[in-house]
Design a protein around this motif. Structure first.
Motif, PDB file in Angstrom:
ATOM      1  N   ILE A  47       0.847  -1.188   0.000  1.00 29.82           N
ATOM      2  CA  ILE A  47       0.000   0.000   0.000  1.00 29.82           C
ATOM      3  C   ILE A  47       0.887   1.245   0.000  1.00 29.82           C
ATOM      4  O   ILE A  47       2.050   1.190   0.413  1.00 29.82           O
ATOM      5  N   PRO A  48       0.353   2.376  -0.479  1.00 31.78           N
ATOM      6  CA  PRO A  48       1.161   3.603  -0.561  1.00 31.78           C
ATOM      7  C   PRO A  48       1.605   4.090   0.810  1.00 31.78           C
ATOM      8  O   PRO A  48       0.906   3.929   1.819  1.00 31.78           O
ATOM      9  N   GLY A  49       2.766   4.733   0.819  1.00 32.87           N
ATOM     10  CA  GLY A  49       3.291   5.272   2.060  1.00 32.87           C
ATOM     11  C   GLY A  49       2.406   6.325   2.694  1.00 32.87           C
ATOM     12  O   GLY A  49       2.400   6.477   3.918  1.00 32.87           O
ATOM     13  N   THR A  50       1.652   7.050   1.890  1.00 29.94           N
ATOM     14  CA  THR A  50       0.766   8.071   2.456  1.00 29.94           C
ATOM     15  C   THR A  50      -0.256   7.448   3.403  1.00 29.94           C
ATOM     16  O   THR A  50      -0.615   8.050   4.421  1.00 29.94           O
ATOM     17  N   LEU A  51      -0.721   6.241   3.076  1.00 29.40           N
ATOM     18  CA  LEU A  51      -1.665   5.558   3.964  1.00 29.40           C
ATOM     19  C   LEU A  51      -0.965   5.086   5.231  1.00 29.40           C
ATOM     20  O   LEU A  51      -1.546   5.130   6.327  1.00 29.40           O
ATOM     21  N   HIS A  52       0.274   4.640   5.109  1.00 27.59           N
ATOM     22  CA  HIS A  52       1.020   4.237   6.305  1.00 27.59           C
ATOM     23  C   HIS A  52       1.278   5.433   7.209  1.00 27.59           C
ATOM     24  O   HIS A  52       1.199   5.322   8.440  1.00 27.59           O
ATOM     25  N   SER A  53       1.580   6.570   6.602  1.00 23.50           N
ATOM     26  CA  SER A  53       1.801   7.785   7.369  1.00 23.50           C
ATOM     27  C   SER A  53       0.542   8.150   8.157  1.00 23.50           C
ATOM     28  O   SER A  53       0.608   8.452   9.359  1.00 23.50           O
ATOM     29  N   ALA A  54      -0.601   8.106   7.476  1.00 21.64           N
ATOM     30  CA  ALA A  54      -1.867   8.427   8.142  1.00 21.64           C
ATOM     31  C   ALA A  54      -2.159   7.438   9.272  1.00 21.64           C
ATOM     32  O   ALA A  54      -2.648   7.820  10.344  1.00 21.64           O
ATOM     33  N   LEU A  55      -1.846   6.161   9.043  1.00 18.71           N
ATOM     34  CA  LEU A  55      -2.087   5.142  10.069  1.00 18.71           C
ATOM     35  C   LEU A  55      -1.220   5.385  11.297  1.00 18.71           C
ATOM     36  O   LEU A  55      -1.712   5.344  12.439  1.00 18.71           O
ATOM     37  N   TRP A  56       0.070   5.617  11.080  1.00 21.74           N
ATOM     38  CA  TRP A  56       0.955   5.887  12.212  1.00 21.74           C
ATOM     39  C   TRP A  56       0.463   7.092  13.020  1.00 21.74           C
ATOM     40  O   TRP A  56       0.400   7.032  14.256  1.00 21.74           O
ATOM     41  N   GLN A  57       0.149   8.168  12.333  1.00 25.35           N
ATOM     42  CA  GLN A  57      -0.261   9.385  13.035  1.00 25.35           C
ATOM     43  C   GLN A  57      -1.539   9.161  13.841  1.00 25.35           C
ATOM     44  O   GLN A  57      -1.653   9.609  14.990  1.00 25.35           O
ATOM     45  N   GLU A  58      -2.487   8.438  13.253  1.00 21.82           N
ATOM     46  CA  GLU A  58      -3.758   8.211  13.934  1.00 21.82           C
ATOM     47  C   GLU A  58      -3.603   7.276  15.131  1.00 21.82           C
ATOM     48  O   GLU A  58      -4.178   7.521  16.198  1.00 21.82           O
ATOM     49  N   VAL A  59      -2.812   6.226  14.965  1.00 25.40           N
ATOM     50  CA  VAL A  59      -2.684   5.256  16.055  1.00 25.40           C
ATOM     51  C   VAL A  59      -1.889   5.853  17.207  1.00 25.40           C
ATOM     52  O   VAL A  59      -2.194   5.586  18.389  1.00 25.40           O
ATOM     53  N   VAL A  60      -0.893   6.689  16.927  1.00 25.46           N
ATOM     54  CA  VAL A  60      -0.141   7.349  17.996  1.00 25.46           C
ATOM     55  C   VAL A  60      -1.038   8.340  18.726  1.00 25.46           C
ATOM     56  O   VAL A  60      -0.982   8.456  19.966  1.00 25.46           O
ATOM     57  N   LYS A  61      -1.879   9.031  17.969  1.00 27.64           N
ATOM     58  CA  LYS A  61      -2.806   9.988  18.581  1.00 27.64           C
ATOM     59  C   LYS A  61      -3.768   9.283  19.536  1.00 27.64           C
ATOM     60  O   LYS A  61      -4.122   9.819  20.593  1.00 27.64           O
TER      61      LYS A  61
END
Length: 339
Positions: A47-61
């Motif tokens: 999957i694209p890195g942009t989705l991984h970035s969004a996932l990391w940010q959301e899960v850390v939040k």
């Protein structure tokens, strides 16, 4: 510019750990960041890195700033796909690092791992790929933390011994609170460094791997190498179909319907895409079976009837006929010449 992609194995690990450790609804988490939850059942997908970035940010939040470190502490090689199978069957820790470096691209096109040895120490670096659109260039922290913590977790499982750390470098600035870093790494921590690096005693390279099996290593590495070669091909659907065939070719021939379903495309559209790339599903299936056969037969310890089964042939005689059509030789004769 092409965007770096990442294996759903990583995605699934993040989501499953968030659910198990913090009680987060995994499906809702995926939906909130734009990831189809059904993808978690197809871990070899990218999957694209942009989705991984969004996932990391959301899960850390939703959890805490040290989520990635805790994820690394819970790392399990059995959830790492074909690369995990390769690593657990290596013979030494040096070989583990060599294979990890070679096959990093199967789970991350945004970073690569490599190591060097000097003055009695190993310098194991995790560098960010810069010539693609890559979220890690702006947001490296969580991926690097989880990678380094995972290495520390996996080492005692593989060798029975903790990694003899000398220092850990992070390229990004020092976080406000580094108490969890200190607890996990228990050694010299350095931030804002030239690269992301773990430094440890070179004697660790000679440690034996408890689960080493040279025969299985050969089989799994042949599989990993074929996947890597397929990933490197330029034709998009040709590459994706070959990857799916390799994943599904475990004693039964994968029908085009199953491959199309996993690629979220209709059979007719898939056939059109392959035709535009100058090939067909049957050609790719035949070629992939041939390439795997050539790899498997290079291992003298894998019985020919096992190779036939792995490649989906109903009986060894059918495999013999196909192999002779491919190469003009019998499997036995080819093995004798290649050995």
């Amino acid at each position: 510019m092409k965007e770096a992609t990442f294996s759903v194995y990583i995605t699934r690990g993040i989501v499953q750990f968030a659910a198990a450790k913090y009680g987060i609804d995994g499906d809702r988490l995926c939906q909130d960041v734009g990831i189809d939850p059904s993808l978690l059942k197809m871990p070899d997908q990218q999957i694209p890195g942009t989705l991984h970035s969004a996932l990391w940010q959301e899960v850390v939040k939703r959890t805490d700033a040290n989520f990635a470190l805790h994820l690394g502490e819970a790392f399990n090689l059995a959830t790492f796909g074909i690369v995990g199978y390769v690593l657990v069957n290596c013979q030494t820790y040096r070989e583990v690092l060599e294979k990890l470096s070679r096959y990093t691209r199967l789970f991350s096109q945004g970073a690569y791992i490599h190591f060097s040895v000097a003055d009695g120490f190993v310098f194991c670096d995790c560098d960010i790929v810069e010539d693609v659109k890559n979220y890690l260039l702006e947001q490296p922290r969580y991926a690097i933390e989880s990678t380094f913590a995972s290495l520390l977790t996996a080492t005692p499982v593989l060798t029975g011994k903790p990694l003899l750390l000398q220092a850990v470098w992070f390229k990004y600035p020092r976080p406000d609170d580094i108490s969890e870093y200190e607890r996990i790494f228990a050694t010299g921590l350095h931030f804002s460094m030239p690269t992301n690096r773990i430094i440890f005693d070179a004697n660790c390279l000679n440690w034996s791997i408890l689960s080493a099996n040279p025969h299985l290593l050969t089989v799994f590495e042949q599989h990993a190498q074929t996947m890597l070669e397929a990933m490197n091909r330029e034709d998009d659907y040709t590459r994706k179909v070959v990857q799916e065939i390799i994943k599904q070719l475990k004693g039964n021939l994968p029908p085009i319907e199953a491959v199309a379903r996993n690629l979220a495309i209709s059979v007719r559209q898939l056939q059109r895409e392959l035709q535009a790339e100058g090939t067909s599903y049957q050609q790719l299936l035949d070629q992939t079976r041939k390439e795997l056969a050539l790899r498997y037969l290079q291992s003298p310890h894998t019985p020919i009837y096992d190779v036939a089964f792995l490649l989906g042939f109903s009986e060894p005689s059918a495999f013999h006929r196909a192999f002779k059509r491919w190469t003009g030789q019998t499997p036995k004769a080819y093995r004798a010449l290649s050995g």
